[in-house]
Design a protein around this motif. Structure first.
Motif, PDB file in Angstrom:
ATOM      1  N   GLY A  86      12.742  26.979  51.362  1.00  0.00           N
ATOM      2  CA  GLY A  86      13.854  26.086  51.657  1.00  0.00           C
ATOM      3  C   GLY A  86      14.822  26.775  52.596  1.00  0.00           C
ATOM      4  N   PRO A  87      15.733  26.016  53.237  1.00  0.00           N
ATOM      5  CA  PRO A  87      16.668  26.608  54.201  1.00  0.00           C
ATOM      6  C   PRO A  87      17.760  27.423  53.523  1.00  0.00           C
ATOM      7  CG  PRO A  87      17.145  24.283  53.913  1.00  0.00           C
ATOM      8  CD  PRO A  87      15.883  24.546  53.140  1.00  0.00           C
ATOM      9  N   LEU A  88      18.374  28.287  54.301  1.00  0.00           N
ATOM     10  CA  LEU A  88      19.473  29.113  53.810  1.00  0.00           C
ATOM     11  C   LEU A  88      20.615  28.254  53.278  1.00  0.00           C
ATOM     12  CD1 LEU A  88      19.775  31.585  56.835  1.00  0.00           C
ATOM     13  CD2 LEU A  88      18.699  32.077  54.652  1.00  0.00           C
ATOM     14  N   LEU A  89      21.409  28.818  52.395  1.00  0.00           N
ATOM     15  CA  LEU A  89      22.659  28.181  51.978  1.00  0.00           C
ATOM     16  C   LEU A  89      23.672  28.264  53.128  1.00  0.00           C
ATOM     17  CD1 LEU A  89      23.196  29.620  48.368  1.00  0.00           C
ATOM     18  CD2 LEU A  89      22.095  27.478  49.021  1.00  0.00           C
ATOM     19  N   GLY A  90      24.446  27.215  53.273  1.00  0.00           N
ATOM     20  CA  GLY A  90      25.494  27.206  54.281  1.00  0.00           C
ATOM     21  C   GLY A  90      25.151  26.465  55.548  1.00  0.00           C
ATOM     22  N   LEU A  91      23.915  25.960  55.655  1.00  0.00           N
ATOM     23  CA  LEU A  91      23.488  25.254  56.869  1.00  0.00           C
ATOM     24  C   LEU A  91      23.575  23.741  56.745  1.00  0.00           C
ATOM     25  CD1 LEU A  91      20.352  27.387  57.868  1.00  0.00           C
ATOM     26  CD2 LEU A  91      22.730  27.634  58.644  1.00  0.00           C
ATOM     27  N   GLY A  92      23.676  23.231  55.517  1.00  0.00           N
ATOM     28  CA  GLY A  92      23.783  21.786  55.327  1.00  0.00           C
ATOM     29  C   GLY A  92      22.502  21.026  55.594  1.00  0.00           C
ATOM     30  N   LEU A  93      21.355  21.657  55.479  1.00  0.00           N
ATOM     31  CA  LEU A  93      20.072  21.012  55.759  1.00  0.00           C
ATOM     32  C   LEU A  93      19.471  20.417  54.486  1.00  0.00           C
ATOM     33  CD1 LEU A  93      18.531  23.742  58.110  1.00  0.00           C
ATOM     34  CD2 LEU A  93      19.738  21.645  58.773  1.00  0.00           C
ATOM     35  N   ASP A  94      18.564  19.455  54.684  1.00  0.00           N
ATOM     36  CA  ASP A  94      17.880  18.844  53.542  1.00  0.00           C
ATOM     37  C   ASP A  94      17.046  19.888  52.817  1.00  0.00           C
ATOM     38  OD1 ASP A  94      18.955  16.403  54.122  1.00  0.00           O
ATOM     39  OD2 ASP A  94      17.236  15.719  55.321  1.00  0.00           O
ATOM     40  N   ARG A  95      16.907  19.705  51.514  1.00  0.00           N
ATOM     41  CA  ARG A  95      16.184  20.673  50.702  1.00  0.00           C
ATOM     42  C   ARG A  95      14.946  20.025  50.090  1.00  0.00           C
ATOM     43  NH1 ARG A  95      18.365  25.185  50.568  1.00  0.00           N
ATOM     44  NH2 ARG A  95      20.429  25.298  51.511  1.00  0.00           N
ATOM     45  N   PRO A  96      13.843  20.750  50.067  1.00  0.00           N
ATOM     46  CA  PRO A  96      12.621  20.194  49.472  1.00  0.00           C
ATOM     47  C   PRO A  96      12.750  20.110  47.958  1.00  0.00           C
ATOM     48  CG  PRO A  96      12.282  22.483  50.067  1.00  0.00           C
ATOM     49  CD  PRO A  96      13.629  22.106  50.615  1.00  0.00           C
ATOM     50  N   ALA A  97      11.874  19.343  47.366  1.00  0.00           N
ATOM     51  CA  ALA A  97      11.851  19.220  45.900  1.00  0.00           C
ATOM     52  C   ALA A  97      11.524  20.570  45.282  1.00  0.00           C
ATOM     53  CB  ALA A  97      10.806  18.187  45.489  1.00  0.00           C
ATOM     54  N   PRO A  98      11.998  20.819  44.076  1.00  0.00           N
ATOM     55  CA  PRO A  98      11.707  22.101  43.423  1.00  0.00           C
ATOM     56  C   PRO A  98      10.207  22.293  43.223  1.00  0.00           C
ATOM     57  CG  PRO A  98      13.442  20.917  42.258  1.00  0.00           C
ATOM     58  CD  PRO A  98      12.861  19.961  43.248  1.00  0.00           C
ATOM     59  N   THR A  99       9.800  23.530  43.213  1.00  0.00           N
ATOM     60  CA  THR A  99       8.417  23.892  42.896  1.00  0.00           C
ATOM     61  C   THR A  99       8.298  24.053  41.386  1.00  0.00           C
ATOM     62  OG1 THR A  99       8.148  25.036  44.996  1.00  0.00           O
ATOM     63  CG2 THR A  99       6.623  25.626  43.237  1.00  0.00           C
ATOM     64  N   GLU A 100       7.229  23.500  40.832  1.00  0.00           N
ATOM     65  CA  GLU A 100       7.026  23.611  39.387  1.00  0.00           C
ATOM     66  C   GLU A 100       5.730  24.363  39.100  1.00  0.00           C
ATOM     67  OE1 GLU A 100       7.351  20.011  37.222  1.00  0.00           O
ATOM     68  OE2 GLU A 100       9.354  19.528  37.996  1.00  0.00           O
ATOM     69  N   THR A 101       5.788  25.189  38.080  1.00  0.00           N
ATOM     70  CA  THR A 101       4.604  25.915  37.633  1.00  0.00           C
ATOM     71  C   THR A 101       4.770  26.180  36.138  1.00  0.00           C
ATOM     72  OG1 THR A 101       3.194  27.841  38.064  1.00  0.00           O
ATOM     73  CG2 THR A 101       5.560  28.206  38.118  1.00  0.00           C
ATOM     74  N   VAL A 102       3.766  26.798  35.552  1.00  0.00           N
ATOM     75  CA  VAL A 102       3.801  27.104  34.116  1.00  0.00           C
ATOM     76  C   VAL A 102       3.605  28.597  33.947  1.00  0.00           C
ATOM     77  CG1 VAL A 102       2.705  26.747  31.876  1.00  0.00           C
ATOM     78  CG2 VAL A 102       2.946  24.827  33.469  1.00  0.00           C
ATOM     79  N   LEU A 103       4.469  29.193  33.162  1.00  0.00           N
ATOM     80  CA  LEU A 103       4.410  30.617  32.880  1.00  0.00           C
ATOM     81  C   LEU A 103       3.638  30.832  31.582  1.00  0.00           C
ATOM     82  CD1 LEU A 103       5.633  33.218  34.178  1.00  0.00           C
ATOM     83  CD2 LEU A 103       7.509  33.005  32.535  1.00  0.00           C
ATOM     84  N   ARG A 104       2.506  31.525  31.667  1.00  0.00           N
ATOM     85  CA  ARG A 104       1.715  31.832  30.477  1.00  0.00           C
ATOM     86  C   ARG A 104       2.323  33.016  29.729  1.00  0.00           C
ATOM     87  NH1 ARG A 104      -4.143  32.555  32.974  1.00  0.00           N
ATOM     88  NH2 ARG A 104      -2.862  33.959  34.255  1.00  0.00           N
ATOM     89  N   PRO A 105       2.034  33.158  28.443  1.00  0.00           N
ATOM     90  CA  PRO A 105       2.677  34.220  27.650  1.00  0.00           C
ATOM     91  C   PRO A 105       2.516  35.613  28.229  1.00  0.00           C
ATOM     92  CG  PRO A 105       1.617  32.650  26.207  1.00  0.00           C
ATOM     93  CD  PRO A 105       1.218  32.254  27.589  1.00  0.00           C
TER      94      PRO A 105
END
Length: 539
Positions: A451-470
Motif C-alpha cells: 500500500g502507499p505511504l502515509l501522508g500521500l492521501g492515496l487510495d488504499r487496497p483492502a487488507p490482506t488476510e491470512t491464518v496464523l497456525r500455532p
C-alpha cells in the motif's frame, strides 16, 4: 627570510670560469651587502647547489656565464629549471661578448630571468640582482600563501566534518599546527561551561596538564571572550599560561586566538607558542578559529537536539511488550550508533476489542521533528484502535492525520490485527517491509501486503488476510535491520527470509538470531517484533 620572519640579504651564486671575473662580480655584490658563493664551472655549480639544497640553504639568485668550459650557461639553466629542488631559483645570464637579440632569447627560452652584458656598471648589476630576487620572493610568497590557504580550507572541511566535539577539536588542532609549523592546542568552551580539548601530533598521546590547569584555561577563555565577538589575538605569558599543553613539562608564552560568533555562544581558543609566530600565520589561525567557532556552535546545538529527540523517542517506546492473552509478543529495539542521526522508528503492541494489534513503522527523516511525529502517530494509533482496531481503518486515519498536521511528512507503517482464538490475521501495509511468516518446516514467506505511504492521501487496497497456525511465527522489522547502501532492498529482504527460515524455534530466538546476523554497526535504528499464538515463553 630568517627564523624570526625577517628578510635577509640575498645570497648570490656566481658561476664564472675566469678568476678575475668571479672576483670583480663578487666585489660588486659584496659592497651591496650580498653574500657571494663563487664557483668556476657548471658541474661545480650543480654540486654546490646539491649540498645547499640538502641543508635547506639554497642561494637567492644565480649569476651564470653563458660561456662555461664544461657546459653552456643555457644548458646549466635548463638543468636547474628541470629539477623541482632548484626550479624556483632565479637565473641571470651574463656574457662579456656583445649579446644580440638571438642570444638574449636563448637565455630567456632556457628559463633565465634576465641577461646582463659585462662589463656593466655596479649599479646595474646590483639592480638586476635585486629585481630577480624581488620577483622570486614575490612568486615564492604567493605560492606559499596559496599552500597555506589550501591547508586552511582542508582544515575547515575536516573541522566541519567532525561528528563529535572530540573529532572537531582534534581536526582544528592538527590544522593549526600545520598552518604555524608548531605545536597547537584547541579548546572549545561550551555554553554549559564544559571544556573540550584537542592537541596536535604526538601531544595527543602524551600526558597533559591536570584538571586545575584546564580550569585556568577555561577562566582565561571566559575573560578574553567576555563582551567580545569575532576573533581576538593576544599573547599570554607563562605562568598565566599553564605549562605542558604545547611542550611536555615546558613553560611557554602562548599566542591565543579566541573566537566566538556572538555573546552566549561557545568560545574557541587556538593556542600556539608565541615564539616565531608571524602576522600572516595569525591571520590564517584567526580565520580557522572563527570557522571552528561556527562549527562548534552548530555541533553543540545538534547534540542537544539529538539528546532531546533520543529521550523523546525512547521514553515512548516500551522496553518490554505487555503480556497479552493468547499471543506471545517479543520486541527487540537497537538504537543507531551515537555518531548517526536520530531516526523515527516506532513499534506498538496493543490489546483491542478484536484481538492483538501490532505495528512497526518509520517516519521519514532523521531529526527532532521526525521523532516528534513518531510520537504523535503512536499516540494516535493507541487512541484510534479503541474505537475501531481494523488495520485499514487505522491506516486511513493515520494518513489523514499526517496530511492535516504534517503535510510535508511521510511515514511507513505495517499494521497487523491477530485474533488469538481463530488465528485469523488482517494486515494493512503503508509502504513498509511486509510481515514475514516463518513456518515450523524450515520455510518462510513474505505476506503479500502492500500500500502507499502515509501522508500521500492515496487510495488504499483492502487488507490482506491470512491464518496464523500455532507453530507459525510472524516477524515485523524496520528497514534499518537490512538496508545497505548500494544493495537492492529486494536482495536484502531475500537474505532476511533465508536467515529467518533457518532460525531455531521461539520468537525471542528468532529476533536474536537475526540481530546477530544483520544488526552490527548499523547506521539506523532497528526494531523487530515477532509474535506467535499461545502463551508459552520460549524467549
Amino acid at each position: 627570510m630568517d627564523g624570526n620572519g625577517k628578510q635577509t640579504e640575498p645570497t648570490v651564486l656566481v658561476v664564472e670560469d675566469a678568476a678575475d671575473g668571479r672576483y670583480a662580480l663578487g666585489a660588486v655584490l659584496r659592497r651591496a651587502g650580498h653574500r657571494v658563493v663563487p664557483v668556476a664551472s657548471g658541474r661545480e655549480a650543480l654540486t654546490e647547489l646539491g649540498i645547499r639544497q640538502r641543508k635547506g640553504a639554497l642561494p637567492d639568485v644565480a649569476l651564470v656565464d653563458v660561456g662555461l668550459p664544461d657546459m653552456s650557461g643555457f644548458e646549466l639553466c635548463r638543468r636547474l629549471k628541470s629539477s623541482p629542488a632548484t626550479a624556483a631559483l632565479p637565473v641571470v645570464h651574463f656574457s662579456a661578448a656583445s649579446a644580440g637579440p638571438g642570444q638574449r632569447c636563448r637565455g630567456l627560452d632556457s628559463g633565465g630571468d634576465a641577461y646582463l652584458s659585462v662589463p656593466a656598471e655596479p649599479e646595474e648589476i646590483q639592480a638586476v640582482v635585486r629585481a630577480a630576487v624581488r620577483s622570486a620572493r614575490m612568486r615564492t610568497g604567493a605560492e606559499a600563501l596559496a599552500r597555506r590557504l589550501t591547508l586552511l580550507s582542508e582544515t575547515i572541511v575536516s573541522v566541519q566534518s567532525g561528528r563529535c566535539m572530540t573529532e572537531l577539536v582534534r581536526a582544528a588542532a592538527q590544522g593549526a599546527a600545520r598552518l604555524t609549523a608548531s605545536p597547537a592546542v584547541v579548546f572549545v568552551l561550551g555554553e554549559d561551561g564544559e571544556l573540550h580539548r584537542g592537541v596536535s601530533g604526538s601531544r595527543a598521546r602524551a600526558t597533559l596538564p591536570d584538571a586545575a590547569a584546564h580550569e585556568s584555561v577555561a577562566r582565561l577563555i571566559r575573560g578574553l571572550a567576555s563582551k567580545h565577538t569575532g576573533a581576538r589575538t593576544t599573547v599570554v605569558p607563562h605562568p598565566l599560561w599553564p605549562a605542558g599543553f604545547l611542550r611536555p613539562g615546558k613553560p611557554d608564552d602562548a599566542r591565543l586566538v579566541v573566537a566566538r560568533t556572538q555573546e552566549g555562544k561557545p568560545a574557541v581558543c587556538v593556542a600556539v607558542p608565541a615564539r616565531g609566530t608571524v602576522a600572516e600565520g595569525d591571520a590564517l589561525v584567526s580565520r580557522l578559529a572563527q570557522a571552528t567557532a561556527l562549527a562548534a556552535e552548530a555541533l553543540l546545538m545538534y547534540q542537544v537536539e539529538r539528546h532531546v529527540a533520543l529521550t523523546l523517542q525512547h521514553s515512548f517506546l516500551p522496553h518490554e511488550p505487555p503480556v497479552m492473552q493468547g499471543v506471545e509478543v517479543v520486541v527487540r529495539y537497537v538504537p543507531a550508533s551515537r555518531q548517526t542521526e536520530i531516526g523515527g522508528d516506532f513499534y506498538a503492541a496493543l490489546t483491542t476489542s478484536r484481538g492483538v494489534l501490532t505495528a512497526v513503522g518509520d517516519v521519514a527523516g532523521h531529526s527532532l521533528d521526525a521523532a516528534t511525529v513518531m510520537v504523535e502517530i503512536r499516540h494516535a494509533l493507541r487512541a484510534y484502535c479503541v474505537e475501531n482496531p481494523d488495520p485499514l481503518s487505522l491506516a486511513r486515519r493515520l494518513d489523514r492525520l499526517l496530511q492535516h498536521l504534517h503535510p510535508d511528512v511521510t511515514a511507513t507503517v505495517c499494521l497487523v490485527l491477530v485474533d488469538p482464538d481463530s488465528g485469523r490475521v488482517r494486515i494493512a501495509n503503508a509502504g513498509h517491509i511486509p510481515p514475514l511468516l516463518v513456518h515450523d518446516d524450515g520455510t518462510a514467506d513474505y505476506v503479500r501486503a502492500n500500500g502507499p505511504l502515509l501522508g500521500l492521501g492515496l487510495d488504499r487496497p483492502a487488507p490482506t488476510e491470512t491464518v496464523l497456525r500455532p507453530a507459525d511465527r510472524l516477524l515485523m522489522v524496520t528497514d534499518g535491520l537490512i538496508e545497505n547502501r548500494g544493495t537492492d532492498l529486494a536482495v536484502s529482504m531475500e537474505h532476511l527470509r533465508t536467515a529467518a527460515a533457518g532460525a531455531s524455534p521461539g520468537v525471542g530466538t528468532l529476533c536474536d538470531t537475526l540481530l546477530g546476523r544483520f544488526g552490527r554497526d548499523r547506521e539506523d535504528d532497528i526494531a523487530l517484533l515477532a509474535l506467535r499464538l499461545g502463551g508459552q515463553d520460549l524467549r
